[in-house]
Design a protein around this motif. Structure first.
Motif, short mmCIF file in Angstrom:
data_model
loop_
_atom_site.label_atom_id
_atom_site.label_comp_id
_atom_site.label_asym_id
_atom_site.label_seq_id
_atom_site.Cartn_x
_atom_site.Cartn_y
_atom_site.Cartn_z
N ASP A 50 -0.22 -8.39 -5.96
CA ASP A 50 1.08 -8.15 -6.60
C ASP A 50 1.28 -6.66 -6.89
O ASP A 50 2.36 -6.12 -6.67
N LEU A 51 0.23 -6.00 -7.39
CA LEU A 51 0.31 -4.57 -7.68
C LEU A 51 0.65 -3.79 -6.42
O LEU A 51 1.57 -2.96 -6.41
N LEU A 52 -0.10 -4.05 -5.34
CA LEU A 52 0.08 -3.27 -4.12
C LEU A 52 1.36 -3.63 -3.38
O LEU A 52 2.02 -2.75 -2.82
N LYS A 53 1.75 -4.90 -3.41
CA LYS A 53 3.04 -5.27 -2.82
C LYS A 53 4.18 -4.58 -3.57
O LYS A 53 5.15 -4.14 -2.97
N GLY A 54 4.03 -4.49 -4.88
CA GLY A 54 5.03 -3.83 -5.70
C GLY A 54 5.20 -2.35 -5.36
O GLY A 54 6.23 -1.75 -5.60
N LYS A 55 4.16 -1.77 -4.80
CA LYS A 55 4.21 -0.37 -4.38
C LYS A 55 4.67 -0.24 -2.93
O LYS A 55 4.80 0.87 -2.43
N GLY A 56 4.87 -1.38 -2.26
CA GLY A 56 5.41 -1.34 -0.90
C GLY A 56 4.42 -1.61 0.21
O GLY A 56 4.79 -1.57 1.38
N TYR A 57 3.16 -1.89 -0.13
CA TYR A 57 2.18 -2.17 0.92
C TYR A 57 2.46 -3.51 1.60
O TYR A 57 3.03 -4.42 0.99
N ASN A 58 1.99 -3.63 2.82
CA ASN A 58 2.10 -4.85 3.60
C ASN A 58 0.80 -5.65 3.42
O ASN A 58 -0.15 -5.48 4.18
N VAL A 59 0.75 -6.49 2.38
CA VAL A 59 -0.43 -7.33 2.14
C VAL A 59 -0.29 -8.58 2.99
O VAL A 59 0.62 -9.38 2.79
#
Length: 119
Positions: A50-59
């Motif tokens: 959730d943290l990294l998706k919120g920053k725009g990463y493609n998880v």
């Protein structure tokens, strides 16, 4: 002449989409990640996702790690994409202590980086 113009356009697009330029623009959507739970705590991978998706990463996936004995956050990146390491470490350090960083992810991996969340 037309072929040279076309080659120049192709070269320009390749430079524009190089890992160095992606990091420079902080275009996180171009970086694919798998997040693994290496702590055993329920939801650890989901929280980091959730943290990294919120920053725009493609998880692309969350899953359990090979064991639950990890400490801090481990970041594994393809050596050809090692320029992503600093950006990933910066973003993860808002919530996690990055304790291990390696540029040893297999080049044929389906993702650019694997993040393992430990205790």
């Amino acid at each position: 002449k037309k072929i040279l113009e076309l080659l120049a356009k192709v070269d320009s697009k390749m430079q524009e989409n190089s890992p160095e330029q992606i990091v420079k623009r902080e275009d996180r959507s171009r970086i694919s990640l798998t997040i693994e739970n290496g702590s055993g705590a329920e939801g650890a991978a989901g929280k980091a996702s959730d943290l990294l998706k919120g920053k725009g990463y493609n998880v692309t996936k969350t899953q359990n790690a090979d064991n639950y004995k990890y400490k801090g956050a481990t970041v594994r990146v393809k050596s050809s994409l090692s320029v992503y390491m600093e950006l990933l470490e910066k973003d993860l350090s808002e919530e996690y202590e990055v304790t291990d960083k390696k540029n040893d992810l297999a080049e044929d991996s389906s993702v650019d980086a694997v993040i393992i969340i430990g205790k």
